[in-house]
Design a protein around this motif. Structure first.
Motif, PDB file in Angstrom:
ATOM      1  N   ILE A 127      22.411  64.507  10.042  1.00 22.46           N
ATOM      2  CA  ILE A 127      21.669  63.396  10.625  1.00 22.46           C
ATOM      3  C   ILE A 127      20.714  63.939  11.679  1.00 22.46           C
ATOM      4  O   ILE A 127      21.095  64.777  12.502  1.00 22.46           O
ATOM      5  CB  ILE A 127      22.614  62.356  11.256  1.00 22.46           C
ATOM      6  CG1 ILE A 127      23.711  61.946  10.282  1.00 22.46           C
ATOM      7  CG2 ILE A 127      21.830  61.126  11.721  1.00 22.46           C
ATOM      8  CD1 ILE A 127      24.766  61.037  10.893  1.00 22.46           C
ATOM      9  N   TYR A 128      19.503  63.427  11.669  1.00 25.34           N
ATOM     10  CA  TYR A 128      18.482  63.821  12.643  1.00 25.34           C
ATOM     11  C   TYR A 128      18.105  62.601  13.480  1.00 25.34           C
ATOM     12  O   TYR A 128      17.779  61.537  12.937  1.00 25.34           O
ATOM     13  CB  TYR A 128      17.239  64.364  11.930  1.00 25.34           C
ATOM     14  CG  TYR A 128      17.508  65.625  11.143  1.00 25.34           C
ATOM     15  CD1 TYR A 128      17.277  66.882  11.697  1.00 25.34           C
ATOM     16  CD2 TYR A 128      18.000  65.559   9.842  1.00 25.34           C
ATOM     17  CE1 TYR A 128      17.522  68.045  10.983  1.00 25.34           C
ATOM     18  CE2 TYR A 128      18.257  66.718   9.118  1.00 25.34           C
ATOM     19  CZ  TYR A 128      18.009  67.955   9.698  1.00 25.34           C
ATOM     20  OH  TYR A 128      18.262  69.109   8.987  1.00 25.34           O
ATOM     21  N   LEU A 129      18.139  62.767  14.793  1.00 20.44           N
ATOM     22  CA  LEU A 129      17.854  61.665  15.710  1.00 20.44           C
ATOM     23  C   LEU A 129      16.799  62.098  16.722  1.00 20.44           C
ATOM     24  O   LEU A 129      17.015  63.044  17.487  1.00 20.44           O
ATOM     25  CB  LEU A 129      19.132  61.254  16.456  1.00 20.44           C
ATOM     26  CG  LEU A 129      18.966  60.147  17.503  1.00 20.44           C
ATOM     27  CD1 LEU A 129      18.643  58.822  16.828  1.00 20.44           C
ATOM     28  CD2 LEU A 129      20.226  60.030  18.351  1.00 20.44           C
ATOM     29  N   PRO A 130      15.643  61.436  16.745  1.00 17.90           N
ATOM     30  CA  PRO A 130      14.655  61.740  17.785  1.00 17.90           C
ATOM     31  C   PRO A 130      15.245  61.518  19.170  1.00 17.90           C
ATOM     32  O   PRO A 130      15.861  60.469  19.432  1.00 17.90           O
ATOM     33  CB  PRO A 130      13.517  60.756  17.498  1.00 17.90           C
ATOM     34  CG  PRO A 130      13.675  60.402  16.051  1.00 17.90           C
ATOM     35  CD  PRO A 130      15.166  60.409  15.807  1.00 17.90           C
ATOM     36  N   ARG A 131      15.089  62.486  20.045  1.00 13.90           N
ATOM     37  CA  ARG A 131      15.670  62.417  21.373  1.00 13.90           C
ATOM     38  C   ARG A 131      15.197  61.178  22.139  1.00 13.90           C
ATOM     39  O   ARG A 131      15.935  60.597  22.952  1.00 13.90           O
ATOM     40  CB  ARG A 131      15.321  63.680  22.149  1.00 13.90           C
ATOM     41  CG  ARG A 131      15.903  63.726  23.536  1.00 13.90           C
ATOM     42  CD  ARG A 131      15.480  64.987  24.267  1.00 13.90           C
ATOM     43  NE  ARG A 131      16.042  64.992  25.594  1.00 13.90           N
ATOM     44  CZ  ARG A 131      17.295  65.329  25.872  1.00 13.90           C
ATOM     45  NH1 ARG A 131      18.097  65.686  24.882  1.00 13.90           N
ATOM     46  NH2 ARG A 131      17.754  65.300  27.102  1.00 13.90           N
ATOM     47  N   GLN A 132      13.975  60.756  21.865  1.00 15.00           N
ATOM     48  CA  GLN A 132      13.404  59.613  22.565  1.00 15.00           C
ATOM     49  C   GLN A 132      14.257  58.358  22.408  1.00 15.00           C
ATOM     50  O   GLN A 132      14.264  57.486  23.285  1.00 15.00           O
ATOM     51  CB  GLN A 132      11.984  59.361  22.065  1.00 15.00           C
ATOM     52  CG  GLN A 132      11.238  58.258  22.782  1.00 15.00           C
ATOM     53  CD  GLN A 132       9.814  58.113  22.258  1.00 15.00           C
ATOM     54  OE1 GLN A 132       9.264  59.020  21.661  1.00 15.00           O
ATOM     55  NE2 GLN A 132       9.224  56.954  22.484  1.00 15.00           N
ATOM     56  N   SER A 155      20.457  67.018  15.953  1.00 12.99           N
ATOM     57  CA  SER A 155      21.003  66.965  14.596  1.00 12.99           C
ATOM     58  C   SER A 155      22.500  67.219  14.635  1.00 12.99           C
ATOM     59  O   SER A 155      23.004  67.919  15.515  1.00 12.99           O
ATOM     60  CB  SER A 155      20.318  67.998  13.691  1.00 12.99           C
ATOM     61  OG  SER A 155      20.487  69.316  14.189  1.00 12.99           O
ATOM     62  N   ARG A 156      23.199  66.633  13.690  1.00  2.00           N
ATOM     63  CA  ARG A 156      24.644  66.846  13.596  1.00  2.00           C
ATOM     64  C   ARG A 156      25.085  66.684  12.152  1.00  2.00           C
ATOM     65  O   ARG A 156      24.476  65.930  11.378  1.00  2.00           O
ATOM     66  CB  ARG A 156      25.418  65.883  14.509  1.00  2.00           C
ATOM     67  CG  ARG A 156      25.200  64.427  14.243  1.00  2.00           C
ATOM     68  CD  ARG A 156      25.729  63.560  15.400  1.00  2.00           C
ATOM     69  NE  ARG A 156      27.147  63.726  15.619  1.00  2.00           N
ATOM     70  CZ  ARG A 156      28.064  62.889  15.147  1.00  2.00           C
ATOM     71  NH1 ARG A 156      27.674  61.828  14.450  1.00  2.00           N
ATOM     72  NH2 ARG A 156      29.337  63.086  15.369  1.00  2.00           N
ATOM     73  N   TRP A 201      25.175  57.448  15.934  1.00  3.60           N
ATOM     74  CA  TRP A 201      23.753  57.726  15.736  1.00  3.60           C
ATOM     75  C   TRP A 201      23.149  56.762  14.726  1.00  3.60           C
ATOM     76  O   TRP A 201      21.960  56.453  14.795  1.00  3.60           O
ATOM     77  CB  TRP A 201      23.548  59.160  15.273  1.00  3.60           C
ATOM     78  CG  TRP A 201      23.656  60.169  16.381  1.00  3.60           C
ATOM     79  CD1 TRP A 201      24.190  59.981  17.613  1.00  3.60           C
ATOM     80  CD2 TRP A 201      23.197  61.525  16.336  1.00  3.60           C
ATOM     81  NE1 TRP A 201      24.109  61.131  18.349  1.00  3.60           N
ATOM     82  CE2 TRP A 201      23.505  62.095  17.590  1.00  3.60           C
ATOM     83  CE3 TRP A 201      22.578  62.308  15.372  1.00  3.60           C
ATOM     84  CZ2 TRP A 201      23.207  63.426  17.898  1.00  3.60           C
ATOM     85  CZ3 TRP A 201      22.280  63.635  15.669  1.00  3.60           C
ATOM     86  CH2 TRP A 201      22.585  64.182  16.927  1.00  3.60           C
ATOM     87  N   LEU A 202      23.974  56.286  13.809  1.00  2.00           N
ATOM     88  CA  LEU A 202      23.487  55.328  12.812  1.00  2.00           C
ATOM     89  C   LEU A 202      23.659  53.897  13.303  1.00  2.00           C
ATOM     90  O   LEU A 202      22.724  53.094  13.251  1.00  2.00           O
ATOM     91  CB  LEU A 202      24.205  55.535  11.486  1.00  2.00           C
ATOM     92  CG  LEU A 202      23.855  56.846  10.762  1.00  2.00           C
ATOM     93  CD1 LEU A 202      24.750  57.041   9.547  1.00  2.00           C
ATOM     94  CD2 LEU A 202      22.398  56.864  10.341  1.00  2.00           C
TER      95      LEU A 202
END
Length: 343
Positions: free
Chosen positions: A75-80, A60-61, A163-164
């Protein structure tokens, strides 16, 4: 004693209890002479975790979206997702733009309560989640929160945030919120519908409303039945609306009651755009009748609606324990909803 008299006595006592409680004390707030409030209770906050070396399942950031308005998103990003180098269109993830609950007056995108929920939402649905930190009432009354949510959509289409741009599928976007956030997702969605051409290449596919917070002047059966609810008594909802709506309007204002005067504000626009709507509710929530009515009228207008109304869960129980069975069921249904829409 006749059953009708028993019901009358129950409803009378419930309303009487609600009328005698102190909603300001319940909410831990003090109303100031200038119309602002002093919040006596501080909610825990969790810092973002953007470092890919942390080995967390979801990173997240925090990113500022409008420095002059002091608005930002987490923003939340699945590590996968990081395992795809470079990602292609087939591996990009659905995009969920999320507005948190809190009666329009409490919490933030970094509040631990909602941070933990968004982490699990991103992980279990394998989506990129953008959680909007909107302005709070009464210092910033509605429609300020709707404006902030719409600003977030415009920021998404112009930002170069990797990330987006690398991992989010802009053609597969959903507006989501729980409680007051569900109200924000709905009303911000109507604003987005009015300027859909200006939001390209973002394509909103649907709305995800979890126990959305709506009201009205005329009490519903569930509001009367649960007038003294320990989590959301009538006196409390009345104060939340009084301090959140524009000054001088009542609870039949369209922000609070899209069903007022038998209308369903936004139903025609949602149908025309082909958006799907999913509504989650439960019979232990005083607001359930309004949620069911919204789903019913949208469906009557030709909108494709999925409604899940079951159990005696309280208001906000769907997000209370983000790793619990109820939340996991919620994630599963959301994942199915967003998968079917693009199948």
């Amino acid at each position: 004693m006749p059953l009708s008299l028993i019901i009358f006595c129950f409803l009378f006592l419930s309303v009487a209890y609600s009328a005698t409680m102190d909603p300001y004390k319940f909410l831990h707030i003090v109303l100031n002479p200038d119309g602002t409030i002093t919040r006596l209770q501080k909610h825990p906050e969790t810092p973002a975790t953007p470092d890919p070396n942390s080995h967390l399942p979801v990173l997240s950031r925090d990113v500022t979206i409008n420095s002059s308005h002091n608005t930002w998103v987490r923003i939340y990003l699945p590590r996968q997702a990081l395992s795809h180098h470079p990602p292609c269109s087939a591996t990009k993830l659905p995009l969920i733009v999320y507005s948190h609950g809190g009666g329009f007056m409490f919490y933030a995108a970094n509040s631990t309560y909602f941070h933990d929920f968004c982490v699990n939402l991103a992980l279990n649905t394998q989506s990129v989640v953008v959680s909007v930190n909107y302005h709070l009432a009464p210092e910033h009354r509605l429609p300020a929160a709707y404006d902030d949510a719409l600003d977030a959509l415009h920021w998404i289409i112009t930002t170069e945030d990797p990330w987006l741009t690398r991992f989010a599928d802009y053609s597969n976007c959903y507006l989501m919120g729980d409680s007051a956030g569900g109200n924000i997702a709905y009303n911000a969605g109507l604003r987005a519908a009015a300027e859909v051409d200006q939001l390209e290449p973002l394509k909103i596919q649907g709305l995800i409303l979890v126990q959305p917070f709506f009201g009205g002047m005329k009490r519903t059966s569930s509001e009367l039945r649960l007038a003294d609810d320990v989590k959301l008594a009538l006196a409390v909802t009345d104060v939340l609306w009084e301090l959140s709506l524009p000054v001088g309007v009542d609870r039949d204002h369209e922000y609070c009651n899209p069903m007022a005067e038998s209308r369903c504000k936004g139903g025609d626009e949602i149908k025309q755009l082909g958006w799907k709507v999913v509504v989650f509710g439960s019979f232990g929530d005083p607001l359930v009748d309004r949620q069911m009515k919204l789903a019913q009228v949208l469906e009557e207008k030709g909108v494709e609606v999925e409604g899940y109304f079951e159990g005696d869960y309280k208001h906000a129980d769907f997000t209370k324990e983000p790793t619990g069975a109820l939340s996991k069921q919620l994630y599963e249904r959301i994942k199915k909803f967003i998968t079917i829409l693009v199948a």
